[in-house]
Scaffold this active site. Structure first.
Site, mmCIF file in Angstrom:
data_model
loop_
_atom_site.group_PDB
_atom_site.id
_atom_site.type_symbol
_atom_site.label_atom_id
_atom_site.label_comp_id
_atom_site.label_asym_id
_atom_site.label_seq_id
_atom_site.Cartn_x
_atom_site.Cartn_y
_atom_site.Cartn_z
ATOM 1 C CB SER A 190 -5.576 -33.170 21.470
ATOM 2 O OG SER A 190 -6.737 -33.963 21.537
ATOM 3 C CG HIS A 218 -1.561 -33.585 21.062
ATOM 4 N ND1 HIS A 218 -1.612 -32.841 19.900
ATOM 5 C CD2 HIS A 218 -2.528 -34.522 20.933
ATOM 6 C CE1 HIS A 218 -2.573 -33.286 19.124
ATOM 7 N NE2 HIS A 218 -3.145 -34.312 19.725
ATOM 8 C CE LYS A 249 -1.595 -36.074 17.182
ATOM 9 N NZ LYS A 249 -2.002 -37.344 17.790
HETATM 10 C C1 PLP Z 1 -2.816 -38.562 17.648
HETATM 11 C C2 PLP Z 1 -2.921 -39.309 18.890
HETATM 12 C C3 PLP Z 1 -2.813 -40.701 18.905
HETATM 13 C C4 PLP Z 1 -2.707 -41.523 17.653
HETATM 14 O O1 PLP Z 1 -1.462 -41.414 17.059
HETATM 15 P P1 PLP Z 1 -1.156 -42.232 15.715
HETATM 16 O O2 PLP Z 1 0.279 -42.547 15.793
HETATM 17 O O3 PLP Z 1 -1.519 -41.312 14.587
HETATM 18 O O4 PLP Z 1 -2.013 -43.442 15.746
HETATM 19 C C5 PLP Z 1 -2.844 -41.334 20.129
HETATM 20 N N1 PLP Z 1 -2.994 -40.654 21.286
HETATM 21 C C6 PLP Z 1 -3.120 -39.310 21.301
HETATM 22 C C7 PLP Z 1 -3.267 -38.595 22.608
HETATM 23 C C8 PLP Z 1 -3.097 -38.600 20.113
HETATM 24 O O5 PLP Z 1 -3.250 -37.280 20.123
#
Ligand code: PLP
Length: 415
Positions: A190, A218, A249
């Site tokens: 990310s 992502h 996301k």
């Molecule tokens: C955003 C993210 C998470 C966490 O996701 P949530 O469902 O908001 O807990 C986990 N791993 C990665 C790689 C992320 O970018």
């Protein structure tokens, strides 16, 4: 009084230390729904400002999509608001199972188990499937939630240099004697927007009899020709043993996550993963929304295609303007500024110009690699991108960074 002045003093001192280091996180309030255009209050108490949003994970523009909102309303009406129980007691509905089946189909795996979040999926999965006879070998840049999951697991832990396949192979040889070997990576990283070399990784795992874990938070919904994720992009659908991802996301952006992959591994999670066993699962209203999101994405690739075009357009515009970018082909486009103060100043000036993009610096990224991370969405129209580009060029000129190389920017501003 047990919360004495002494205790209070300890916390006040720590908070002051955080502030002195310049890493205190101020909250920013959005006074509208999540979209390409938002109204923001920042700093707290100041007048609302209408800005173009370039820092959300709303990659497909589905966070406020009318069909998703409608499906969520229907879910609320038909299945109620709350579950009031963890799943293994009386907190599972038919729609939870339906969502697990849909996700399995979408990702091309064998089975899926939902978690309250992807953070929970990552903190629960390793402990559920590995013991102290096993080893976890992770990329050095994996997400914080994976690091926490690794901490909670009794298996041995080792790392390989970021995306360095030679180093990974050495580590696989080093741990040849372990009962189970699990290679762990993010699909898209990310901070830099680069992708893991899943084809090579899958090959190495096959050669050394290891399992492969990918966190595709992502990527799910837009990476690969039909948006299935990094495994589609690298032609290894069905070859990833464990995929974790988030619904917070691109897939609607509300909340929730899952572990998807080999049938036995998913079953082990159902038996042993603690965030699944001891925390309420995803609320029915969110399940209904994600079901609709997967419907939309299975019917057409229009949104991920638009996202790809937008991201190309944005990269090209910034490059032609003379900014230094991290190379890549994802909608995460980091504008490199190297100096933390410079990144902060440019972010603040962009905000004044109506563009919301956040500066990242140490400790979020390594020292000397400060940047503004821009994130493109299918919710952006070309007009948004043109307007944002205009603002970037104006501010870039002010700080004299256009057409400058990394070395020149560092010579001028230091790191
Ligand atoms: C955003 C993210 C998470 C966490 O996701 P949530 O469902 O908001 O807990 C986990 N791993 C990665 C790689 C992320 O970018």
């Amino acid at each position: 009084m047990s919360y004495s002045n002494k205790i209070k003093g300890i916390y006040k001192e720590q908070l002051k230390d955080i502030e002195d280091k310049g890493i205190f996180k101020e909250e920013r309030f959005i006074h509208s729904s999540q979209a390409a255009d938002i109204e923001v209050e920042f700093p707290k108490g100041t007048e609302l400002k209408k800005v173009i949003n370039m820092c959300s994970n709303n990659y497909l523009g589905l966070s406020s999509h009318p069909e998703v909102i409608k499906a969520a309303h229907e879910g609320l009406d038909s299945r109620g608001y709350g579950m009031s129980s963890v799943r293994f007691i009386c907190g599972t509905q038919d729609i939870h199972r339906k969502l697990e089946q849909k996700v399995t189909e979408f990702l091309g795996t064998e089975d899926t188990i939902l978690f309250p979040s992807c953070m929970d999926a990552n903190t629960g999965v390793f402990e559920a499937i590995l013991t102290d006879e096993d080893v976890m070998i992770s990329d050095r840049l994996v997400h914080a939630s994976i690091i926490d999951g690794i901490r909670l697991c009794s298996a041995q832990h080792d790392t390989f240099k970021h995306s360095n396949m030679g180093h990974l192979e050495k580590k696989l040889q080093l741990h040849a004697d372990k009962r189970l070997k699990l290679v762990i990576t993010d699909g898209v990283f990310s901070m830099d927007g680069d992708t893991a070399k899943l084809d090579e990784m899958a090959g190495l795992c096959e050669k050394y009899d290891a399992m492969l874990f990918v966190d595709d938070s992502h990527s799910s919904g837009f990476i690969g020709e039909t948006g299935r994720g990094t495994h589609e992009k690298y032609g290894v659908l069905g070859k990833i043993d464990i995929i974790t991802t988030t619904f917070g996301k691109a897939l609607g952006g509300a909340s929730g996550g899952c572990v998807s992959g080999r049938k036995e591994i998913v079953e082990m999670c159902r038996q042993k993963a603690r965030p699944y066993l001891f925390s309420n699962t995803i609320a029915p209203v969110v399940v209904s929304g994600v079901l609709k999101v997967l419907d939309i994405l299975s019917q057409s690739t229009e949104r991920r295609d638009k996202l790809e075009k937008n991201a190309e357009y944005w990269r090209k515009g910034l490059t032609e303007a003379g900014f230094v970018l991290k190379e890549g082909d994802t909608p995460i486009v980091p504008v490199m500024l190297f100096n933390a103060g410079l990144a902060q100043n440019i972010s603040r000036d962009l905000y004044e110009e109506g563009v919301y993009a956040i500066g990242f610096f140490f400790p979020v990224v390594p020292n000397g690699k400060a940047r503004i991370r821009t994130q493109i969405s299918a919710g952006h129209e070309i007009e948004h991108l043109d307007k944002a580009l205009e603002a970037f060029i104006k501010v870039g000129k002010k700080y004299d960074v256009l057409g400058k190389s990394k070395q020149e920017i560092i010579a001028q501003y230091g790191i």
